[in-house]
Write an enzyme that holds these catalytic residues in place. Structure first.
Site, PDB file in Angstrom:
ATOM      1  N   ARG A   1       0.851  -1.184   0.000  1.00  0.00           N
ATOM      2  CA  ARG A   1       0.000   0.000   0.000  1.00  0.00           C
ATOM      3  C   ARG A   1       0.887   1.233   0.000  1.00  0.00           C
ATOM      4  O   ARG A   1       2.113   1.145   0.013  1.00  0.00           O
ATOM      5  CB  ARG A   1      -0.914   0.009   1.232  1.00  0.00           C
ATOM      6  CG  ARG A   1      -0.172  -0.032   2.560  1.00  0.00           C
ATOM      7  CD  ARG A   1      -1.132  -0.139   3.737  1.00  0.00           C
ATOM      8  NE  ARG A   1      -0.422  -0.003   5.003  1.00  0.00           N
ATOM      9  CZ  ARG A   1      -1.018   0.021   6.194  1.00  0.00           C
ATOM     10  NH1 ARG A   1      -2.324  -0.094   6.267  1.00  0.00           N
ATOM     11  NH2 ARG A   1      -0.303   0.160   7.302  1.00  0.00           N
TER      12      ARG A   1
ATOM     13  N   ASP B   1       5.934  -7.596   0.928  1.00  0.00           N
ATOM     14  CA  ASP B   1       5.424  -6.964   2.142  1.00  0.00           C
ATOM     15  C   ASP B   1       5.068  -8.068   3.132  1.00  0.00           C
ATOM     16  O   ASP B   1       5.011  -9.248   2.765  1.00  0.00           O
ATOM     17  CB  ASP B   1       4.177  -6.120   1.836  1.00  0.00           C
ATOM     18  CG  ASP B   1       4.026  -4.911   2.754  1.00  0.00           C
ATOM     19  OD1 ASP B   1       4.023  -5.114   3.986  1.00  0.00           O
ATOM     20  OD2 ASP B   1       3.907  -3.787   2.250  1.00  0.00           O
TER      21      ASP B   1
ATOM     22  N   ASP C   1       9.508 -10.474   4.998  1.00  0.00           N
ATOM     23  CA  ASP C   1       9.921  -9.719   6.178  1.00  0.00           C
ATOM     24  C   ASP C   1      11.327  -9.205   5.916  1.00  0.00           C
ATOM     25  O   ASP C   1      12.278  -9.990   5.869  1.00  0.00           O
ATOM     26  CB  ASP C   1       9.889 -10.614   7.418  1.00  0.00           C
ATOM     27  CG  ASP C   1      10.396  -9.923   8.677  1.00  0.00           C
ATOM     28  OD1 ASP C   1      10.814  -8.746   8.599  1.00  0.00           O
ATOM     29  OD2 ASP C   1      10.388 -10.568   9.743  1.00  0.00           O
TER      30      ASP C   1
ATOM     31  N   TYR D   1      13.307   6.846  14.330  1.00  0.00           N
ATOM     32  CA  TYR D   1      13.090   7.032  12.893  1.00  0.00           C
ATOM     33  C   TYR D   1      14.226   7.860  12.289  1.00  0.00           C
ATOM     34  O   TYR D   1      14.773   7.505  11.239  1.00  0.00           O
ATOM     35  CB  TYR D   1      11.748   7.715  12.668  1.00  0.00           C
ATOM     36  CG  TYR D   1      11.332   7.813  11.221  1.00  0.00           C
ATOM     37  CD1 TYR D   1      10.853   6.703  10.538  1.00  0.00           C
ATOM     38  CD2 TYR D   1      11.395   9.035  10.538  1.00  0.00           C
ATOM     39  CE1 TYR D   1      10.449   6.795   9.215  1.00  0.00           C
ATOM     40  CE2 TYR D   1      10.998   9.130   9.214  1.00  0.00           C
ATOM     41  CZ  TYR D   1      10.526   8.009   8.563  1.00  0.00           C
ATOM     42  OH  TYR D   1      10.130   8.102   7.242  1.00  0.00           O
TER      43      TYR D   1
END
Length: 246
Positions: free
Chosen positions: A16, A37, A60, A152
């Site tokens: 997505r 994914d 993964d 992040y």
């Protein structure tokens, strides 16, 4: 003839959002695309919507064994792999003192280790063929400080650095490695900003005053995947509405 005619591209995190948009665009430009994914249902649906040019594999990115399996499957089916887009990534927002070690490691594993394993898995084949393009999706958080995003930010700065290191290693063999640094993109990842109630503050840092559509990032990935960018390697490509200009 499309801009990617005859090429085979592997795109991670493609079920997505930005990855799926890259897959759609690449296929429309003539590439055979392999979407991977951990979101199997979404990934299969995305591949089905693209059509015969697309296949999906569960993957993964934190597992070296799964990287080996996916790359082997691509080579068995197509006999080549021309483009890797290391797109898979997760976002965690929290102040330093509220960031757990487990959460920090989870972000690093997906965003940084996943990118490392991806490059390691495809480089031997690309070097052997003396061609290939690796596109690592970093972030504006890999170019500047981002409060509340220590994990992040660390992962995306690492992606930027790894891109340059590997680019220097493989340049003599005709393989290119570049990083893309998106700003605020309309993808499911925005849910994290909304959950913490910081979307307004984030948007104040975007001079053009809007979020970007995923296609606007995919267009840049298309350029880097194509032969139009053969003289670009080890570089950062920014698509951020001016966030990092000030």
């Amino acid at each position: 003839m499309g801009r990617l005619s005859g090429k085979v591209a592997l795109i991670t995190g493609a079920a997505r959002g930005q990855g799926a948009e890259e897959a759609r665009l690449f296929a429309s430009e003539g590439a055979s695309v392999v979407l991977t994914d951990v979101l199997d249902d979404d990934g299969k649906q995305a591949a089905t919507e693209i059509g015969s040019a697309a296949t999906f594999h569960h993957h993964d990115v934190t597992s070296e064994a799964e990287w080996t399996s996916v790359v082997d499957a691509v080579l068995a089916e197509y006999g080549q792999l021309d483009v890797l887009v290391n797109n898979a990534g997760i976002l965690a927002i929290a102040p330093l003192v509220l960031t757990t070690e487990a959460e920090y490691r989870r972000v690093i594993d997906v965003n940084q280790i996943g990118t490392f394993l991806g490059m390691k898995a495809v480089v031997p084949h690309m070097v052997e063929r003396q061609q290939g393009s690796i596109i690592n999706i970093s972030s504006v958080a890999g170019l500047m400080g981002s409060p509340g995003m220590i994990a992040y930010g660390a992962s995306k700065w690492a992606v930027r650095g790894m891109t340059k290191s590997v680019a220097l290693e493989v340049a003599p063999f005709g393989v290119r490695v570049n990083s893309i640094h998106p700003g605020i993109i309309e993808t499911p990842m925005l849910e994290e900003f909304e959950k913490w109630g910081v979307m307004g503050a984030v948007m104040e840092r975007v001079p053009v005053g809007r979020t970007a559509d995923a296609r606007e990032v995919a267009n840049l990935a298309l350029y880097l995947a194509s032969d139009e960018s053969v003289y670009s390697t080890g570089s950062e490509f920014v698509v951020d509405g001016g966030m990092t200009a000030s």
